[in-house]
Design an enzyme around this catalytic site. Sequence first.
Site, PDB file in Angstrom:
ATOM      1  N   ASP A  13       1.344  -1.376  -0.573  1.00  0.00           N
ATOM      2  CA  ASP A  13       0.196  -0.112   0.124  1.00  0.00           C
ATOM      3  C   ASP A  13       0.657   1.190   0.063  1.00  0.00           C
ATOM      4  OD1 ASP A  13      -2.388   1.611   0.120  1.00  0.00           O
ATOM      5  OD2 ASP A  13      -3.183  -0.436   1.673  1.00  0.00           O
ATOM      6  N   ASP A  58     -11.940  -1.287   3.940  1.00  0.00           N
ATOM      7  CA  ASP A  58     -12.786  -0.173   3.478  1.00  0.00           C
ATOM      8  C   ASP A  58     -14.373  -0.498   3.846  1.00  0.00           C
ATOM      9  OD1 ASP A  58     -11.051   1.719   4.040  1.00  0.00           O
ATOM     10  OD2 ASP A  58     -10.813   2.454   2.031  1.00  0.00           O
TER      11      ASP A  58
END
Length: 594
Positions: free
Chosen positions: A109, A349
């Site tokens: 990430d 998410d």
Amino acid sequence: MPSNDSLARASGNVKWWKNANIFQIWPASYKDSNGDGIGDIQGIISTLDYIKALGVNTIWISPMYDSPQIDMGYDISDYESVYPPYGTLDDMDQLIKGCHDRGMKLLLDLVINHTSDQHKWFQESRSSKTNPKRDWYIWRPAKYDADGNRQPPNNWMSCFSECAWTWDEHTQEYYLHLFCVEQPDLNWTNEECRREIYRSAMEFWLEKGVDGFRVDTVNMYSKPMDFPDAPIVDPLSKYQPAGTLYCNGPEMHKYLREMAAILARYDAMTVGELPLTPNTKDVLDYVSLKDPQLSMVFQFDLVDIGRGPVDMMKLTGYKLSALKAIINKWQTFIEGNDGWTTVFSENHDQGRSVSRFASDAPEHATNSAKLLAMLNTTLTGTMFIYQGQEIGMTNVPKDWPIEEYLDVGSINYMKLIKEKLEATGASEEEKAKAVHEALLNINAVGRDNARTPVQWDSSPHAGFTTGKPWMRVNDNYKKINAAAQINDPDSVLSFWKRMIGLRTKHSSLFTFGSFHLLEPENEQTFSYVKKSAEGDEKALVVLNFTDQAQEFKLPTEDGANWSLLQGTQPVEDPTSAPLKAYEGRVFVNFGARD
């Protein structure tokens, strides 16, 4: 006949990442190797053979960098170190090697819109107005109202439902943070700052052998530096959502070209998180091979369906026809050009896809998970699977109290709801009803749903840890877990393996093929045809998105000689038997010619 562009996607200069099937790992909740209750890198290493057996060829790991963990690692204090509970740089070297030894690639990430307020860069920046790194972050003086009260520079709300500016007593200025108070935004207009971001966050890891990055908030780096007020869309709030102002700013493409030039030296890929970019032409500007910036992006229309335009936690409902239209839009936007797309229905998410788009009722959960697996594996683009999705993990139970939710977004959302109720003088009955509704919304789409520990087996804490897990395990782990499914040919896990195998075997058809939506207004079933780039393979996919049987008859008017490739449930005559609740079938016609 297929277009030249579609033929090139399948047989021409194909980048490795177009054929990638990518498995996302959320480190804290994946696998704990030492009993401290927190997932770690050695835990990931111990399951590499499990991941490889799934059929994927790439792993993406969410932030594992050193961090105070205010926002689960998206507040990075050192790009070149590992969060100690996760492991060490040596562990990362082992992981990179372990992936490469198995023929898999590894993505990290890339979180570079902001850092932690504990990062040494910000510590220097806030030390004084004359510090050389002062301009590496975004500082602005206060405004004052008619009564002389200090006010922030504008009315922007952060993504976590609070003011996007925080006052710093020491230097008597505000700093910008589009996310948590502890996540100050970097100033990308400062060239020296950008160069150091590239060196520390990108080149350090590329030199270690990582194969690319998922790029966090990829269109937020270029802000309007005059910081205008956002339009008032919520009169009850002092601060307003401002994403349309700070996303896709004027210098975004310049910054991404600088990054792409570095990535090209390593043949590394990127997938950008690209919110608030609904226009396909604007997306193509980011992913066209003619102007290298990003390999591909995540579009959020699908996972945002049925959510309020202002209050993203509030559910408004949706029809299947709307879901089809979204998938059709992003499946077909690459036709006739050199762009690329992604396929996903879960990530860290989002709520779990079984609970969000089908049914997590015990009698339907397994079939729903298979239905969605069939959808994902037959769509065009690079496919992403999130940990636990391969075994059909679901949202947390609806009776969990708010105290079980640990995500800062959910906590701040509930706090905001209560503040608004107080401000409007709501009665106790009205407050109780609104809080209950807010909790149901959090239960449906809150990020905690994706962050419960992976359910490895039916032992205490689902085999995730021998200690006390950092977050409560989903109550259904004794029924839904990897150990119970790994040797069961009828399990969700086995079905994912079969479908990924078919996707890989027939990549020209499924990964690269063109998409043709059928019956767009049908609110019960989702049907589409896939055509291989060469035109010699076709597939018909039919999916029942209801809990009731639906009539079905295999179409014959185009002369196609269809045969069943794979079904989600056993059926005697797949050509005419009604589709059972949450059933899907894939038919193929090999040797077809346009």
